[in-house]
Design a protein around this motif. Sequence first.
Motif, PDB file in Angstrom:
ATOM      1  N   GLU A 253       0.824  -1.215   0.000  1.00 53.47           N
ATOM      2  CA  GLU A 253       0.000   0.000   0.000  1.00 53.47           C
ATOM      3  C   GLU A 253       0.861   1.269   0.000  1.00 53.47           C
ATOM      4  O   GLU A 253       0.351   2.381  -0.078  1.00 53.47           O
TER       5      GLU A 253
ATOM      6  N   ASN B  55       2.857   2.019   2.560  1.00 56.75           N
ATOM      7  CA  ASN B  55       3.088   2.461   3.941  1.00 56.75           C
ATOM      8  C   ASN B  55       4.376   1.839   4.474  1.00 56.75           C
ATOM      9  O   ASN B  55       4.695   0.695   4.164  1.00 56.75           O
TER      10      ASN B  55
ATOM     11  N   ARG C 124       6.615   0.099   7.210  1.00 52.44           N
ATOM     12  CA  ARG C 124       6.402  -0.807   8.334  1.00 52.44           C
ATOM     13  C   ARG C 124       7.759  -1.215   8.894  1.00 52.44           C
ATOM     14  O   ARG C 124       8.750  -1.238   8.172  1.00 52.44           O
TER      15      ARG C 124
ATOM     16  N   PRO D 287       2.836  -0.570  11.358  1.00 57.01           N
ATOM     17  CA  PRO D 287       2.987   0.601  10.477  1.00 57.01           C
ATOM     18  C   PRO D 287       3.771   1.731  11.155  1.00 57.01           C
ATOM     19  O   PRO D 287       3.753   1.863  12.381  1.00 57.01           O
TER      20      PRO D 287
END
Lengths: 627, 143
Positions: A98, A100, A102, A118
Amino acid sequence: MHKHSLKYTFAIMGFLILIAFYIQYTIEENTKTLQRSEIGKANQYAARIANYIQNYTCAPLARCLDNSVANRANLNKMLHAFQTKHFINMFVLYKDTEGNFRFLLDGDSDDPAEYKSPFFPETHVFHRIYENGTPQIIKQHGSVKKVWASLLYPIRDNNKTSALLVLDLSKTYEKQIKDFNAPIQYIVRLLQLFILFSILFLGYIVYSSYRLRRSVLVDPLTSAHTRLYRKEYFEEHQVNAYDFILIDIDRFIRINDKFGRDAADKVLQIFVEYISSIVPKKTEIIRNHGAEFLLILQKSETDLTTFSHILFENLSSRKYLIDNHSVTLTITMCAAKTPKEVNSFYDMEHILDKKLLTLKGEGKNRLAVLNHISHTDIKYKNIDHVKHAIDNGQLACLFQPIYDVETMQIYSYEALVRIKDEDNPSNLVTPYYFMDLIRDSIHYIRLSKWVISHAFSRLRENPTEIISINMDLADLHNEEMMEIVQEELKSNKDLAERLIFEMLEHNEITDFKYIDQIFKKLKQYGSKIAIDDFGSGYSNFSYLTKLDIDIIKIDGTIVGALENNTERVGAIIKLINEMGRSQNLKVVAEHVSSKKILDSLLTLNVAYLQGFYLGEPREWEEYHPSV
Amino acid sequence: MKKLLIFCILSCWHLHALEVRSTLKIYHELFTSLLHTSHYRIYTDDKSLYTVFSKSSKISLVQNPSSADALVISKRSSLKHIPHTGNAIVLATTYNLLHHSKYVIGAFYWRKGRAQILFVKKRLLHLGISLPGKYRKYTVDAL
């Protein structure tokens, strides 16, 4: 404080300010250099850690760590081992599908981030670095606690970023770097403080000096400048770039006496204000003293003659209201155009002063504009220049022949003293310019002595020649002068009979007895006495009856008048000539300046002639080529 | 020495006040965005947060979770007692709690000195909550 001193003071102040800035700049640069150096070290540190991680895992990193919990634990321990009080956080992020971030690894053992939890960075820079793969340090803002800066180091596999190693540098680390220069910074602060106080102190001195200087250079009553200002002004400005006007309020003391000092002061203030309103902008107004003012005008600003007349008219017609009385002042004013050659204000001042004095002597309430002052006028009407010339032997003696008409031979020579101009020795300055200045001074005596000595040395060299020298009748009353003359005569007894004293007069003779005694003393050595300028002024026939005279020289103005009025003047000359001959006196006509005059004098049977037409005053050698 | 001590105390107090203000600011924004109201009843099991919330004029603290508009949970044990069918939204103060309970829609916590706000998309959808644009970037599909 002098203008130059002021400049130096400001230069020192400027220099101190520059030093303060330079030191501050140096310290800041030094700190930045230190920071860069430490960041460079962090970069190397990160590279080693990234290398270590890559060596102990496989590619891609996220997938590799997914498969080995033990490996993750070991690497977390390794990161923890690398953490110091300076590198407070060390963690590795990756980007999920996505987009993001992490957590993959975290060196924090107290509060470790959960695997693949995250992480939302506070800045988009994380994303950019992840994409471009170039390590970068970013400075954190206040929203990130305890972190000064973050080093983002991309871990790359096959030219693609697979993870991002983040090293957070602590704020204490930043403080430590800054504190490294703290002792120097402290000294610098003290130095800056010292410089600040020095500048304030210098500023105070400058201000005090300015006030003191102003009180000295500006007349407190009229706000005109003082004489001292004038002196300084011409240390920095060329005198010949200016013209001058000297103004004196006539009989100003009467205002003082009649209306009181306060009223007189008020009049002076208004007078200066009024001058200020009339004169061109750049004109300097100096209060010389009392009610005398000097205006210094820039040459290019105005026509001196026109302006002087306007100023004179204005100042003379201005009315002043004092105690309900309308008062008009009369002024005496002298304006002078400065010649190019003049480079000393005092030369101009001398001319202006003398002229003003003359004008006041002539009745005051007058204006004179000196448009054509010659360099010689300026220079040799100043005692300092004359004194300097005499001290330095810049003297010359010219000789003008006196012809015996009967033999048409030179009978004698009149010695005429000149000053050689220092700048142009071929320019010989006549006594017209300087004689009045030195007449009653030691310089006159020195000059006279030099002329007598010079005359005697010429007589010694030329045994058949006769020389006449000029002497003022007033000199006969000067003991020092007479001593010198008698000493010279004593020393040159053998030559004295070929020396003639030509007596000039500026005042009427009253004590003939005394003068006659002196003449006798001079004549006892064989010298002869001539009366100069006979027929003019006080020289009259009574001299012939009361004094033992050998020669009379008819006044040059009478002789010169033959040019236009031959008959009447000729009759006067004839009378003098016949009377002289009857007394066995030699009669000399001087100022023979043309053939017409010469012919007239020959007709009149004058025995001895002298003048430019017959022979100009020249160096002795020019009349005696063999010598 | 006394002056120095007073100065230190005042400095600490000032820093603490700053931190309280910044925390409150974030929660205010969160509550306003999620609850669409400017005044809200909040239940929390976190003592320090309770103190922080008590300084707000917009927040009314409630003792009973069922009467709250929003719950801010920091203890796993509290999750057992919260009503799961009410209208109240549940926020956590750690990632773990968010991960642990499906009733927690989001969390606000600190990680590596950075404030982290996190929402789970499915849980928001389940409750019919639509986040304002500024919070959408903090949403994830899976934890």
